[in-house]
Design a protein around this motif. Structure first.
Motif, PDB file in Angstrom:
ATOM      1  N   GLU A   1       0.861  -1.183   0.000  1.00 40.20           N
ATOM      2  CA  GLU A   1       0.000   0.000   0.000  1.00 40.20           C
ATOM      3  C   GLU A   1       0.901   1.239   0.000  1.00 40.20           C
ATOM      4  O   GLU A   1       2.073   1.159   0.375  1.00 40.20           O
ATOM      5  N   PRO A   2       0.388   2.393  -0.438  1.00 34.17           N
ATOM      6  CA  PRO A   2       1.205   3.614  -0.417  1.00 34.17           C
ATOM      7  C   PRO A   2       1.845   3.820   0.955  1.00 34.17           C
ATOM      8  O   PRO A   2       1.196   3.666   1.990  1.00 34.17           O
ATOM      9  N   LEU A   3       3.131   4.143   0.936  1.00 31.66           N
ATOM     10  CA  LEU A   3       3.920   4.225   2.162  1.00 31.66           C
ATOM     11  C   LEU A   3       4.671   5.546   2.195  1.00 31.66           C
ATOM     12  O   LEU A   3       5.257   5.955   1.188  1.00 31.66           O
ATOM     13  N   GLU A   4       4.690   6.205   3.344  1.00 27.41           N
ATOM     14  CA  GLU A   4       5.396   7.476   3.475  1.00 27.41           C
ATOM     15  C   GLU A   4       6.685   7.303   4.266  1.00 27.41           C
ATOM     16  O   GLU A   4       6.726   6.591   5.268  1.00 27.41           O
ATOM     17  N   PHE A   5       7.743   7.958   3.776  1.00 27.62           N
ATOM     18  CA  PHE A   5       9.030   7.992   4.461  1.00 27.62           C
ATOM     19  C   PHE A   5       9.371   9.439   4.763  1.00 27.62           C
ATOM     20  O   PHE A   5       9.328  10.296   3.877  1.00 27.62           O
ATOM     21  N   ASP A   6       9.727   9.711   6.003  1.00 31.01           N
ATOM     22  CA  ASP A   6      10.104  11.065   6.418  1.00 31.01           C
ATOM     23  C   ASP A   6      11.621  11.128   6.560  1.00 31.01           C
ATOM     24  O   ASP A   6      12.203  10.431   7.394  1.00 31.01           O
ATOM     25  N   LEU A   7      12.260  11.966   5.749  1.00 34.99           N
ATOM     26  CA  LEU A   7      13.710  12.130   5.799  1.00 34.99           C
ATOM     27  C   LEU A   7      14.108  13.272   6.725  1.00 34.99           C
ATOM     28  O   LEU A   7      15.266  13.665   6.752  1.00 34.99           O
ATOM     29  N   GLY A   8      13.153  13.763   7.475  1.00 40.64           N
ATOM     30  CA  GLY A   8      13.374  14.927   8.325  1.00 40.64           C
ATOM     31  C   GLY A   8      12.835  16.144   7.620  1.00 40.64           C
ATOM     32  O   GLY A   8      13.555  16.788   6.859  1.00 40.64           O
ATOM     33  N   GLY A   9      11.569  16.446   7.848  1.00 37.65           N
ATOM     34  CA  GLY A   9      10.937  17.593   7.194  1.00 37.65           C
ATOM     35  C   GLY A   9      10.706  17.400   5.717  1.00 37.65           C
ATOM     36  O   GLY A   9      10.334  18.342   5.020  1.00 37.65           O
ATOM     37  N   ARG A  10      10.908  16.199   5.228  1.00 40.73           N
ATOM     38  CA  ARG A  10      10.741  15.911   3.798  1.00 40.73           C
ATOM     39  C   ARG A  10      10.119  14.529   3.677  1.00 40.73           C
ATOM     40  O   ARG A  10      10.748  13.522   4.022  1.00 40.73           O
TER      41      ARG A  10
END
Length: 320
Positions: A174-183
């Motif tokens: 399923e669609p997955l979000e990754f946070d690179l630090g404010g991004r």
């Protein structure tokens, strides 16, 4: 869509600009000359792309035939595809280190083909998370031995040293979000098209879409999945908003959705010709010799890949 101001900027565009501006204090400043010297192009704030060459794999290029990218957040770096050998991956790692001291937290592969994944070995020591479509682990595991043997033969032992197949440690269904630090990056597993394990990545801060080999430019598209699925997916992708796309093969970035038009034309020509020949009772050999030839002058490496494309299309379309 609602407008953010009287100047004609959409709310979505306004938010993207604001997000990119918020990141700017955390991003390195790299001149164009410096970026070119280390083999990358900054296509948007904090997004760098290394452009692979249009060629068959050889000892001279060590498998450096596909685009590879990295995205810098306030805390971490994400790498998107790593090239066709550990040697190419190591060069990409050096380029990243020349741009930022931030650690590579995530290595994302857009699909299982060797020219996109065999550079993973250069990042293994840093213990990043290796992320891919949920079907990639099985596909790569099944082909790894053949891929390694064939690419070693094409590249040569010296340039291929240290290369191995690294399977994903995190699967995307399923669609997955990754946070690179404010991004925040959004990863989307796509239905069968170029392969059965195509993954796209979207950077919301800049509106940049990383399409992998769902987008080819200059280099002829290659089919290892479904021509019908690819054409259907193109129709869907055309409606998805983005400011630019990073193709799997082609320039560092392209206008969106204009980048899809040449591929759509190519696959439509192949499908139309193959369907007509099937209807007329022609053989696969006859189709391979003539179908889609109107596209010959539009693509590099046409002679090397087109017949296989027609063969795959014929096998699929004769069962429509």
């Amino acid at each position: 869509m609602a407008r953010a101001d009287a100047g004609g900027v959409t709310r979505q565009e306004f938010l993207r600009t604001a997000a990119a501006s918020a990141l700017l204090p955390f991003l390195p400043t790299v001149s164009r000359a410096r970026a070119a010297a280390i083999g990358v192009t900054e296509v948007a704030p904090g997004i760098f792309v290394h452009q692979g060459i249009h060629a068959l794999v050889s000892p001279e290029n060590a498998g450096d035939i596909a685009n590879a990218s990295f995205i810098i957040g306030a805390e971490f770096v994400a790498v998107i595809d790593t090239g066709g050998s550990a040697k190419v991956g190591a060069a990409l790692a050096e380029a990243i280190a020349a741009v930022t001291p931030k650690p590579v937290r995530t290595v994302i592969n857009t699909h299982m083909h060797p020219d996109h994944v065999f550079g993973n070995a250069a990042f293994e020591a840093g213990k990043p998370e290796f992320v891919a479509h949920t079907k990639m682990a099985r596909g790569l595991a099944n082909r790894a031995e053949r891929y390694l043997k064939r690419n070693r033969e094409m590249i040569g032992d010296a340039a291929f040293e240290g290369t191995k197949a690294i399977l994903p440690t995190k699967a995307v269904q399923e669609p997955l979000e990754f946070d690179l630090g404010g991004r925040v990056l959004t990863l989307t597993a796509r239905p069968t098209a170029h392969t059965d394990n195509d993954l796209t990545i979207f950077d919301s801060a800049t509106g940049t879409l990383f399409a992998g080999d769902l987008v080819f430019s200059g280099h002829i598209p290659t089919l290892d999945g479904s021509i019908l699925g690819w054409l259907k997916l193109i129709d869907g992708l055309e409606k998805e908003p983005a400011n630019r796309v990073v193709p799997g093969h082609g320039p560092p970035s392209m206008a969106w959705p204009d980048a899809l038009a040449p591929m759509k034309r190519y696959w439509t020509a192949v499908a139309t010709d193959v369907r007509a020949m099937i209807q007329d009772g022609k053989t696969l050999s006859q189709a391979a010799a003539t179908a889609g030839q109107s596209e010959k002058e539009s693509w590099k490496l046409f002679d090397e890949h087109h017949v296989r494309n027609v063969t795959g299309a014929f096998a699929e379309l004769e069962w429509e």
